[in-house]
Design a protein around this motif. Sequence first.
Motif, PDB file in Angstrom:
ATOM      1  N   ALA A  35     -21.073  -2.895  -2.244  1.00 47.81           N
ATOM      2  CA  ALA A  35     -21.112  -4.353  -2.157  1.00 47.81           C
ATOM      3  C   ALA A  35     -19.798  -4.972  -2.620  1.00 47.81           C
ATOM      4  N   PRO A  36     -19.090  -5.703  -1.739  1.00 48.98           N
ATOM      5  CA  PRO A  36     -17.871  -6.411  -2.150  1.00 48.98           C
ATOM      6  C   PRO A  36     -18.224  -7.739  -2.813  1.00 48.98           C
ATOM      7  N   LEU A  37     -18.302  -7.746  -4.127  1.00 49.46           N
ATOM      8  CA  LEU A  37     -18.770  -8.913  -4.860  1.00 49.46           C
ATOM      9  C   LEU A  37     -17.662  -9.908  -5.178  1.00 49.46           C
ATOM     10  N   HIS A  38     -16.426  -9.487  -5.036  1.00 44.57           N
ATOM     11  CA  HIS A  38     -15.303 -10.358  -5.350  1.00 44.57           C
ATOM     12  C   HIS A  38     -14.662 -10.841  -4.058  1.00 44.57           C
ATOM     13  N   ALA A  39     -14.647 -12.155  -3.866  1.00 44.96           N
ATOM     14  CA  ALA A  39     -13.976 -12.735  -2.702  1.00 44.96           C
ATOM     15  C   ALA A  39     -12.486 -12.835  -2.986  1.00 44.96           C
TER      16      ALA A  39
ATOM     17  N   THR B 112     -14.090 -18.973   5.714  1.00 45.46           N
ATOM     18  CA  THR B 112     -14.692 -20.055   4.933  1.00 45.46           C
ATOM     19  C   THR B 112     -15.232 -19.615   3.583  1.00 45.46           C
ATOM     20  N   GLU B 113     -15.529 -18.303   3.421  1.00 44.87           N
ATOM     21  CA  GLU B 113     -16.181 -17.863   2.183  1.00 44.87           C
ATOM     22  C   GLU B 113     -15.484 -16.725   1.447  1.00 44.87           C
ATOM     23  N   PHE B 114     -14.959 -15.757   2.187  1.00 43.20           N
ATOM     24  CA  PHE B 114     -14.626 -14.478   1.557  1.00 43.20           C
ATOM     25  C   PHE B 114     -13.159 -14.074   1.625  1.00 43.20           C
ATOM     26  N   GLY B 115     -12.478 -14.404   2.702  1.00 42.61           N
ATOM     27  CA  GLY B 115     -11.152 -13.840   2.902  1.00 42.61           C
ATOM     28  C   GLY B 115     -11.285 -12.404   3.369  1.00 42.61           C
ATOM     29  N   TYR B 116     -11.083 -11.474   2.428  1.00 40.50           N
ATOM     30  CA  TYR B 116     -11.209 -10.035   2.736  1.00 40.50           C
ATOM     31  C   TYR B 116     -10.154  -9.567   3.736  1.00 40.50           C
ATOM     32  N   PHE B 117      -9.036 -10.270   3.866  1.00 39.58           N
ATOM     33  CA  PHE B 117      -8.045  -9.889   4.863  1.00 39.58           C
ATOM     34  C   PHE B 117      -7.267  -8.661   4.393  1.00 39.58           C
TER      35      PHE B 117
ATOM     36  N   GLY C  36     -20.213 -15.292  -9.370  1.00 40.94           N
ATOM     37  CA  GLY C  36     -19.764 -14.598 -10.571  1.00 40.94           C
ATOM     38  C   GLY C  36     -18.768 -13.491 -10.363  1.00 40.94           C
ATOM     39  N   SER C  37     -18.478 -13.135  -9.098  1.00 39.64           N
ATOM     40  CA  SER C  37     -17.491 -12.087  -8.839  1.00 39.64           C
ATOM     41  C   SER C  37     -17.882 -10.799  -9.567  1.00 39.64           C
ATOM     42  N   TYR C  38     -16.921 -10.194 -10.278  1.00 38.61           N
ATOM     43  CA  TYR C  38     -17.194  -8.965 -11.014  1.00 38.61           C
ATOM     44  C   TYR C  38     -18.068  -9.214 -12.240  1.00 38.61           C
ATOM     45  N   ASN C  39     -18.212 -10.459 -12.647  1.00 45.02           N
ATOM     46  CA  ASN C  39     -18.940 -10.798 -13.869  1.00 45.02           C
ATOM     47  C   ASN C  39     -20.346 -11.301 -13.568  1.00 45.02           C
ATOM     48  N   ILE C  40     -20.989 -10.702 -12.600  1.00 44.80           N
ATOM     49  CA  ILE C  40     -22.345 -11.085 -12.233  1.00 44.80           C
ATOM     50  C   ILE C  40     -23.261 -10.931 -13.445  1.00 44.80           C
ATOM     51  N   ARG C  41     -24.162 -11.891 -13.617  1.00 46.57           N
ATOM     52  CA  ARG C  41     -25.090 -11.873 -14.739  1.00 46.57           C
ATOM     53  C   ARG C  41     -26.512 -11.842 -14.198  1.00 46.57           C
ATOM     54  N   ALA C  42     -27.146 -10.707 -14.369  1.00 45.69           N
ATOM     55  CA  ALA C  42     -28.505 -10.517 -13.887  1.00 45.69           C
ATOM     56  C   ALA C  42     -29.040  -9.240 -14.535  1.00 45.69           C
TER      57      ALA C  42
ATOM     58  N   PRO D  49     -12.626   2.055   0.863  1.00 44.94           N
ATOM     59  CA  PRO D  49     -11.692   1.011   0.412  1.00 44.94           C
ATOM     60  C   PRO D  49     -12.368  -0.214  -0.182  1.00 44.94           C
ATOM     61  N   TRP D  50     -13.614  -0.467   0.187  1.00 40.89           N
ATOM     62  CA  TRP D  50     -14.312  -1.654  -0.300  1.00 40.89           C
ATOM     63  C   TRP D  50     -14.737  -1.533  -1.757  1.00 40.89           C
ATOM     64  N   HIS D  51     -14.654  -0.341  -2.330  1.00 39.07           N
ATOM     65  CA  HIS D  51     -15.045  -0.225  -3.740  1.00 39.07           C
ATOM     66  C   HIS D  51     -14.110  -1.034  -4.635  1.00 39.07           C
ATOM     67  N   ALA D  52     -12.912  -1.358  -4.128  1.00 36.07           N
ATOM     68  CA  ALA D  52     -11.956  -2.149  -4.908  1.00 36.07           C
ATOM     69  C   ALA D  52     -12.486  -3.544  -5.205  1.00 36.07           C
ATOM     70  N   LEU D  53     -13.461  -4.019  -4.444  1.00 32.28           N
ATOM     71  CA  LEU D  53     -14.047  -5.338  -4.666  1.00 32.28           C
ATOM     72  C   LEU D  53     -15.452  -5.253  -5.234  1.00 32.28           C
ATOM     73  N   GLY D  54     -15.852  -4.066  -5.678  1.00 35.41           N
ATOM     74  CA  GLY D  54     -17.204  -3.873  -6.164  1.00 35.41           C
ATOM     75  C   GLY D  54     -17.266  -3.536  -7.643  1.00 35.41           C
ATOM     76  N   ILE D  55     -18.486  -3.298  -8.111  1.00 34.71           N
ATOM     77  CA  ILE D  55     -18.738  -2.908  -9.501  1.00 34.71           C
ATOM     78  C   ILE D  55     -18.736  -1.389  -9.558  1.00 34.71           C
ATOM     79  N   THR D  56     -17.760  -0.812 -10.221  1.00 34.04           N
ATOM     80  CA  THR D  56     -17.645   0.647 -10.285  1.00 34.04           C
ATOM     81  C   THR D  56     -17.856   1.192 -11.699  1.00 34.04           C
ATOM     82  N   SER D  57     -17.998   0.309 -12.675  1.00 28.87           N
ATOM     83  CA  SER D  57     -18.335   0.708 -14.045  1.00 28.87           C
ATOM     84  C   SER D  57     -19.542  -0.107 -14.491  1.00 28.87           C
ATOM     85  N   SER D  58     -20.478   0.549 -15.143  1.00 21.29           N
ATOM     86  CA  SER D  58     -21.712  -0.129 -15.533  1.00 21.29           C
ATOM     87  C   SER D  58     -21.424  -1.320 -16.445  1.00 21.29           C
ATOM     88  N   ILE D  59     -22.088  -2.426 -16.152  1.00 18.87           N
ATOM     89  CA  ILE D  59     -21.968  -3.622 -16.979  1.00 18.87           C
ATOM     90  C   ILE D  59     -22.930  -3.530 -18.159  1.00 18.87           C
ATOM     91  N   SER D  60     -24.122  -3.023 -17.895  1.00 23.13           N
ATOM     92  CA  SER D  60     -25.151  -2.842 -18.917  1.00 23.13           C
ATOM     93  C   SER D  60     -26.147  -1.814 -18.407  1.00 23.13           C
TER      94      SER D  60
END
Length: 500
Positions: free
Chosen positions: A203-207, A375-380, A425-431, A443-454
Amino acid sequence: MGFQVLITVIFACLFVTCDGLYKDNKYGYIDRPTSDDVQGDQVKDKPVFQQQWITQKLDHFNGADSRMWKQKFLVTETYYRTGGPVFLMIGGEGPINKQWMSTDDGSTWLTYAKMLGALCFLLEHRFYGDSHPTIDLRTENLQFLSSQQALADLAHFRTVMAEQAGLTNSKWVAFGGSYPGALAAWSRMKYPNLIHAAVASSAPLHAIVNFSEYLEVVWRALAAENPDCPLLVKMAFDTLHELIKHPNNYENITKDFNLCSRLQIRSEKDRACILSSLADSVMDTVQYNNDNRAFERVLATNCTIKTVCEVMSDPSLGNPYHRFAAFVRLRTTTYLLQPCFKDPTYNEYLEDIRNTSYSGPSSGGERQWMYQSCTEFGYFQTTDSPNQPFSGFGLQYQVEQCQDIFNISYQTLYDGAKQTNENYGSYNIRATRIVFPNGSIDPWHALGITSSISDDLPAIFIKGTAHCANMYPARAEDLPQLILAREQIFQLLQKWLKEN
């Protein structure tokens, strides 16, 4: 009354691309059907699911707007046991592929459903596939195409299904891969009262507008196979980039890459268009390296990073430029089964993607996804980083497409990506109760969560795997770490489904 009967009662009333940007139908786990194996509502005479429709609001955020439309979804109760959970697979930027509802193919979410007794839904994203909220894809209509509207669709779908089918007390789990993976995570964050847990794969969570990191991962993935491989690709592309500046080389380039028509460069954008298209032969190969996509009837699944590096290391094929041309020809004719490499000019690309009909050449998802990107993500995926093997399609070329296609300004593009990160929340998602599987080669892992937050927001980083690898059917040659990742996800689902 059984669930199958209930569903029927409820609703009886009621690509020519230039730059490899559109990778979430390339770049998502749900691809458009690619063979005649899919017929009606069954897959190869396996009637394991139903196709249904739900009525949605056009604009969930405007109470004065009463316009409605019909959204497509698939449902299977093959594994459902009374009191079991409900699995909601989220569709992305293309038509939903019915192969993902074929129990005999063993896609991972259905394997989990069988073990946990889950009812399974697959919901198509608005504006993609057969889910048409408006009469066409004109830019003024695409204002209703957004992740926020899509999440509101999910919430309404979940509410209606729960109320009408007696699933109010069931625990719903959202699944998705790539952009739909982000939607799965965001649905849990935005609607914790409706979605109990989520599996957000790749999941690319960071735009981000300038996603130059994409090609940096491509470099590292090639280097992991052979340290010389990305250097050879870079040498080849540097040569190509120089040759393509001079019209007297066009005839040879056309022959070298087996282009479908004689190379035409009338502008800098034409040059960037063909360069990005040729680079995508490697980019796409890396992104899906060794993923078990064959069950989707997708071609080129056997073309891997190993294929790239073996060709690029073969001195019998000539210098690196000629080796790269040989790889493109091999992938085009042998793996994609195409007679030649399509080489659109930029104006041809614009003509296709500006077509606003649902039957237009870019209506399968290219036009819609470009709008969301603008309009939302970029991702170019640009060549602006020095630590990658390609050149010639930098940020300016990418963002000017937004202006040329939709009259969306540079500032609007940046504001949209910024707003997306503020909203989710980008990389700082709170849930809680979201798992983030990612592959190290993807390559999309660069925009995802690759280390556990909790403990309740764990990441599973799978070394040596590519895009959404954990979602595909298991096979004997799967890496041990991929097998372990699937098991870890199952253990988390078991644990979370016991929680209130």
